[in-house]
Design a protein around this motif. Structure first.
Motif, mmCIF file in Angstrom:
data_model
loop_
_atom_site.group_PDB
_atom_site.id
_atom_site.type_symbol
_atom_site.label_atom_id
_atom_site.label_comp_id
_atom_site.label_asym_id
_atom_site.label_seq_id
_atom_site.Cartn_x
_atom_site.Cartn_y
_atom_site.Cartn_z
ATOM 1 N N LEU A 21 0.834 -1.198 0.000
ATOM 2 C CA LEU A 21 0.000 0.000 0.000
ATOM 3 C C LEU A 21 0.875 1.256 0.000
ATOM 4 O O LEU A 21 0.562 2.250 -0.653
ATOM 5 N N ALA A 22 1.994 1.190 0.714
ATOM 6 C CA ALA A 22 2.906 2.352 0.754
ATOM 7 C C ALA A 22 3.398 2.682 -0.651
ATOM 8 O O ALA A 22 3.536 3.857 -1.021
ATOM 9 N N GLU A 23 3.662 1.639 -1.446
ATOM 10 C CA GLU A 23 4.147 1.870 -2.818
ATOM 11 C C GLU A 23 3.048 2.435 -3.710
ATOM 12 O O GLU A 23 3.290 3.306 -4.545
ATOM 13 N N ILE A 24 1.830 1.965 -3.500
ATOM 14 C CA ILE A 24 0.690 2.529 -4.240
ATOM 15 C C ILE A 24 0.516 4.003 -3.869
ATOM 16 O O ILE A 24 0.293 4.863 -4.729
ATOM 17 N N CYS A 25 0.659 4.301 -2.586
ATOM 18 C CA CYS A 25 0.549 5.698 -2.130
ATOM 19 C C CYS A 25 1.670 6.559 -2.719
ATOM 20 O O CYS A 25 1.440 7.718 -3.099
ATOM 21 N N ALA A 26 2.874 6.015 -2.783
ATOM 22 C CA ALA A 26 4.007 6.777 -3.327
ATOM 23 C C ALA A 26 3.745 7.134 -4.787
ATOM 24 O O ALA A 26 4.029 8.257 -5.229
ATOM 25 N N VAL A 27 3.206 6.177 -5.532
ATOM 26 C CA VAL A 27 2.888 6.441 -6.938
ATOM 27 C C VAL A 27 1.743 7.450 -7.047
ATOM 28 O O VAL A 27 1.762 8.342 -7.904
ATOM 29 N N ALA A 28 0.763 7.346 -6.159
ATOM 30 C CA ALA A 28 -0.334 8.319 -6.154
ATOM 31 C C ALA A 28 0.198 9.722 -5.860
ATOM 32 O O ALA A 28 -0.255 10.702 -6.453
ATOM 33 N N GLU A 41 8.730 22.410 -15.053
ATOM 34 C CA GLU A 41 9.976 22.788 -14.390
ATOM 35 C C GLU A 41 9.697 23.677 -13.178
ATOM 36 O O GLU A 41 9.939 24.880 -13.197
ATOM 37 N N VAL A 42 9.130 23.063 -12.153
ATOM 38 C CA VAL A 42 8.856 23.774 -10.902
ATOM 39 C C VAL A 42 9.493 22.991 -9.765
ATOM 40 O O VAL A 42 9.862 21.818 -9.919
ATOM 41 N N LEU A 43 9.608 23.637 -8.606
ATOM 42 C CA LEU A 43 10.163 22.969 -7.439
ATOM 43 C C LEU A 43 9.092 22.107 -6.774
ATOM 44 O O LEU A 43 8.045 22.615 -6.369
ATOM 45 N N ALA A 44 9.355 20.813 -6.681
ATOM 46 C CA ALA A 44 8.486 19.921 -5.916
ATOM 47 C C ALA A 44 8.969 19.940 -4.472
ATOM 48 O O ALA A 44 10.125 19.633 -4.197
ATOM 49 N N SER A 45 8.082 20.330 -3.552
ATOM 50 C CA SER A 45 8.460 20.349 -2.132
ATOM 51 C C SER A 45 7.601 19.364 -1.365
ATOM 52 O O SER A 45 6.497 19.692 -0.934
ATOM 53 N N PRO A 46 8.068 18.132 -1.218
ATOM 54 C CA PRO A 46 7.286 17.131 -0.502
ATOM 55 C C PRO A 46 7.599 17.141 0.985
ATOM 56 O O PRO A 46 8.755 17.236 1.372
ATOM 57 N N ILE A 47 6.570 17.079 1.820
ATOM 58 C CA ILE A 47 6.765 16.963 3.272
ATOM 59 C C ILE A 47 6.336 15.553 3.667
ATOM 60 O O ILE A 47 5.183 15.180 3.469
ATOM 61 N N GLY A 48 7.263 14.787 4.207
ATOM 62 C CA GLY A 48 6.943 13.409 4.590
ATOM 63 C C GLY A 48 7.673 12.417 3.700
ATOM 64 O O GLY A 48 8.152 12.759 2.615
ATOM 65 N N THR A 49 7.759 11.183 4.187
ATOM 66 C CA THR A 49 8.534 10.161 3.479
ATOM 67 C C THR A 49 7.903 9.782 2.150
ATOM 68 O O THR A 49 8.574 9.781 1.105
ATOM 69 N N ILE A 50 6.629 9.446 2.166
ATOM 70 C CA ILE A 50 6.000 8.939 0.944
ATOM 71 C C ILE A 50 5.864 10.037 -0.122
ATOM 72 O O ILE A 50 6.161 9.792 -1.297
ATOM 73 N N SER A 97 -0.755 20.303 -2.803
ATOM 74 C CA SER A 97 -1.424 19.022 -2.579
ATOM 75 C C SER A 97 -1.189 18.603 -1.128
ATOM 76 O O SER A 97 -0.357 19.195 -0.438
ATOM 77 N N TYR A 98 -1.933 17.600 -0.701
ATOM 78 C CA TYR A 98 -1.803 17.148 0.689
ATOM 79 C C TYR A 98 -1.644 15.634 0.756
ATOM 80 O O TYR A 98 -2.157 14.905 -0.096
ATOM 81 N N TRP A 99 -0.968 15.206 1.787
ATOM 82 C CA TRP A 99 -0.754 13.783 2.071
ATOM 83 C C TRP A 99 -1.221 13.495 3.486
ATOM 84 O O TRP A 99 -0.764 14.118 4.445
ATOM 85 N N ARG A 157 9.235 3.843 4.005
ATOM 86 C CA ARG A 157 7.824 4.084 3.644
ATOM 87 C C ARG A 157 6.866 3.258 4.489
ATOM 88 O O ARG A 157 5.738 3.667 4.734
ATOM 89 N N ALA A 158 7.343 2.086 4.951
ATOM 90 C CA ALA A 158 6.472 1.218 5.750
ATOM 91 C C ALA A 158 6.222 1.796 7.141
ATOM 92 O O ALA A 158 5.268 1.407 7.815
ATOM 93 N N VAL A 159 7.067 2.735 7.578
ATOM 94 C CA VAL A 159 6.816 3.390 8.869
ATOM 95 C C VAL A 159 5.606 4.317 8.736
ATOM 96 O O VAL A 159 4.792 4.444 9.646
ATOM 97 N N GLU A 160 5.492 4.962 7.567
ATOM 98 C CA GLU A 160 4.388 5.900 7.351
ATOM 99 C C GLU A 160 3.096 5.161 7.000
ATOM 100 O O GLU A 160 2.020 5.520 7.468
ATOM 101 N N VAL A 161 3.206 4.147 6.143
ATOM 102 C CA VAL A 161 2.051 3.303 5.797
ATOM 103 C C VAL A 161 2.493 1.853 5.959
ATOM 104 O O VAL A 161 3.173 1.307 5.100
ATOM 105 N N PRO A 162 2.122 1.237 7.082
ATOM 106 C CA PRO A 162 2.560 -0.144 7.349
ATOM 107 C C PRO A 162 2.037 -1.108 6.285
ATOM 108 O O PRO A 162 0.959 -0.896 5.723
#
Lengths: 266, 291
Positions: free
Chosen positions: A17-24, A34-43, A149-151, A259-264
């Motif tokens: 599920l963590a991998e599905i979430c990462a792809v999502a 060409e913009v800055l992607a600023s992700p907060i969180g592991t996934i 966007s939000y996670w 990633r499994a820590v965030e989504v087991p």
């Protein structure tokens, strides 16, 4: 997984599920350019880097510190890990990029509501909160300057609420009420949770189911949401990672399975 | 050094943490540079914690210094975009102060805080920005006003200048005249804090001889000119337990002790006795740093 299984391509059975979430999460940046992607969180971090090294090659990403990277670092890389530095991105430069609009952030949300207002500041009344959290951080400025966007790693009634306690990130109703200057660059793009992907592509910009992760039903996700989701006639299943994406996630981007820590694993 | 000029004639701004505290007054607005639990001027903060100063307004991208000044009751008001210990997301002492409403709070977007410092640095009343429009920041700070563009129909938030009485900074290196050098990857907004303040005191890991900066890092790393500084404190491990890269990383174990000290008044008293109510030389011994 065995080589035989891999040769058949990724299946619901052998991707997590963590991998599905990462792809999502990665999909949130499709078409960003060409913009800055600023992700907060592991996934989200895995997602941004995955997008940049596959279908969104112009996307710009950093190391979470002050370096813009030319090649991804694995999650949890030590501070002194060798890195390919493309540019210098201290916070002052990042703020400049926020003002310029050339950024798409994926923030967390302790609470998020029907119109995409987000709260990371406090629970309860602001004057004397029941729980003080981080403060609004960059959410007010992010949301009116560039796409956001939000996670939300745990989709439940505490996170998906009728009304947030403190609108840190600005949703569609509040942007409209604030007027054209607030709306000009406002765009809440996707909300990704452990149950599905949601957007605001509805006439009144109320939250809609965009896709559900494999095995999740409309009834289940509605029960975990504190307001009525817009339910389209046809709800796709969130796409599975390709073989190449599975390999990149497991071998390059997150070899230690943070990633499994965030989504087991289920 | 110009020919014929003696050391005495050169501006020498060297002082101690206690000298800095002697320059502060009750009720002052004090900006504390750094970011979260990163390169905070902790040795000066510890000296403030040992003092009788009170009714302070603290302006910061907040870390443990904010929590400590809340814990001692010396902070009357905090102006912040966030308060976090980074590796421990939520600052427990600050949380307690907010949840018990023992401090006034002005909670801003991070960019608004930057803009407020910039306005003060430019000696203008405000700077226009989009940040804040539509968010709860406006509800929670009813004093914030809008401003109509004289050129279009736009209406911006008018971020008021955040004028500081004093700014406190910690740099990697400085010279005795008050020029300061940053060797880590980010100087955060230290320069803006210095420029927004009437007076600025900078602590540093090591004071270098005149001309000594270029042996430490490139010219572009000497970020702060003595034009903007009033005092220099040589403070080895002066940012500890926050990080001061490349000189040292954050001390996660002591940070955790600090966070745990919010659990009871006794735990906080123990932390104070062990790490705060002691001379800085003893602090360095307690953390196991070489003298």
């Amino acid at each position: 997984m065995s080589a035989d299984e891999r040769s058949e391509g990724a299946t619901v059975r052998d991707v997590t599920l963590a991998e599905i979430c990462a792809v999502a999460c990665a999909e949130a940046w499709r078409g960003s350019g060409e913009v800055l992607a600023s992700p907060i969180g592991t996934i989200p971090t895995i997602g941004a880097r995955l997008a940049a090294i596959t279908f969104e090659p112009a996307l710009v990403y950093g190391d979470g510190d002050a370096s813009q990277l030319g090649a991804p670092l694995p999650i949890g890389a030590p501070a002194d890990a060798e890195k390919v530095v493309e540019a210098w991105l201290p916070f002052g430069n990042i703020f400049d990029i926020v003002w310029s609009g050339r950024r798409h952030v994926m923030m967390g949300a302790t609470q998020i509501d029907r119109f995409g207002n987000q709260n990371i500041a406090c629970i309860g009344p602001w004057a004397k909160p029941k729980a003080q959290l981080l403060g609004v951080r960059g959410a007010p400025g992010n949301t009116v300057n560039h796409p956001t966007s939000y996670w939300v790693p745990v989709h439940n009634l505490r996170a998906f609420v009728e009304q947030v306690d403190c609108a840190s990130g600005v949703g569609y109703d509040r942007a409209k009420a604030a007027g054209p200057t607030a709306q000009q660059y406002h765009h809440v793009h996707h909300v990704v949770s452990n149950k599905g992907v949601f957007d605001f592509e509805t006439p009144d910009h109320s939250m809609r189911i965009r896709s559900l992760h494999p095995g999740v039903t409309v009834e289940e996700v509605q029960e975990l949401t504190g307001f009525a989701l817009v339910v389209p006639d046809d709800i796709p299943t969130s796409r599975l990672p390709t073989d190449d994406e599975v390999r990149l996630i497991r071998e390059v981007l997150d070899p230690d399975n943070a990633r499994a820590v965030e989504v087991p694993d289920q | 050094m110009a020919d014929g000029m003696t050391d005495k004639q050169m501006t020498d701004k060297r002082m101690t943490e206690e000298d800095v505290v002697a320059e502060l007054r009750d009720g002052m607005t004090i900006g504390i540079a750094g970011w979260g639990s990163r390169r905070k001027p902790m040795s000066i903060v510890r000296a403030i914690l040992r003092s009788a100063l009170s009714d302070l307004t603290v302006v910061a991208y907040g870390g443990p210094e904010v929590g400590m000044l809340c814990a001692t009751g010396q902070a009357k008001k905090v102006v912040y975009g966030f308060v976090s210990l980074d590796s421990i997301a939520l600052e427990p002492h600050f949380r307690a102060a907010r949840q018990n409403a023992t401090i006034e709070a002005m909670e801003l977007d991070e960019g608004m805080l930057q803009w407020g410092l910039r306005a003060a640095a430019m000696r203008v009343d405000f700077l226009p920005c989009r940040a804040g429009l539509g968010s709860a920041v406006r509800d929670n700070n009813p004093g914030l006003k809008l401003v109509a563009s004289p050129y279009s129909d736009d209406e911006y938030l008018a971020m008021p200048a955040l004028k500081l009485d004093v700014a406190l900074l910690h740099a990697n290196r400085a010279d005795a005249r008050g020029n300061a050098q940053y060797l880590g990857p980010d100087w955060y907004f230290d320069d803006l804090f210095a420029m927004a303040a009437d007076r600025t005191f900078v602590s540093c890991e090591r004071i270098v001889e005149p001309g000594g900066f270029l042996a430490e890092g490139p010219e572009s790393s000497i970020r702060i000119s003595r034009i903007f500084t009033d005092g220099v404190v040589e403070a080895p491990y002066g940012a500890h337990f926050t990080h001061c890269v490349p000189d040292y990383q954050r001390d996660e174990q002591i940070q955790k002790e600090y966070a745990d000290s919010a659990k009871s008044p006794e735990a906080w008293a123990d932390f104070r006795a062990k790490y705060i109510d002691i001379p800085e030389a003893d602090y360095r011994r307690v953390i196991g740093a070489a003298q």
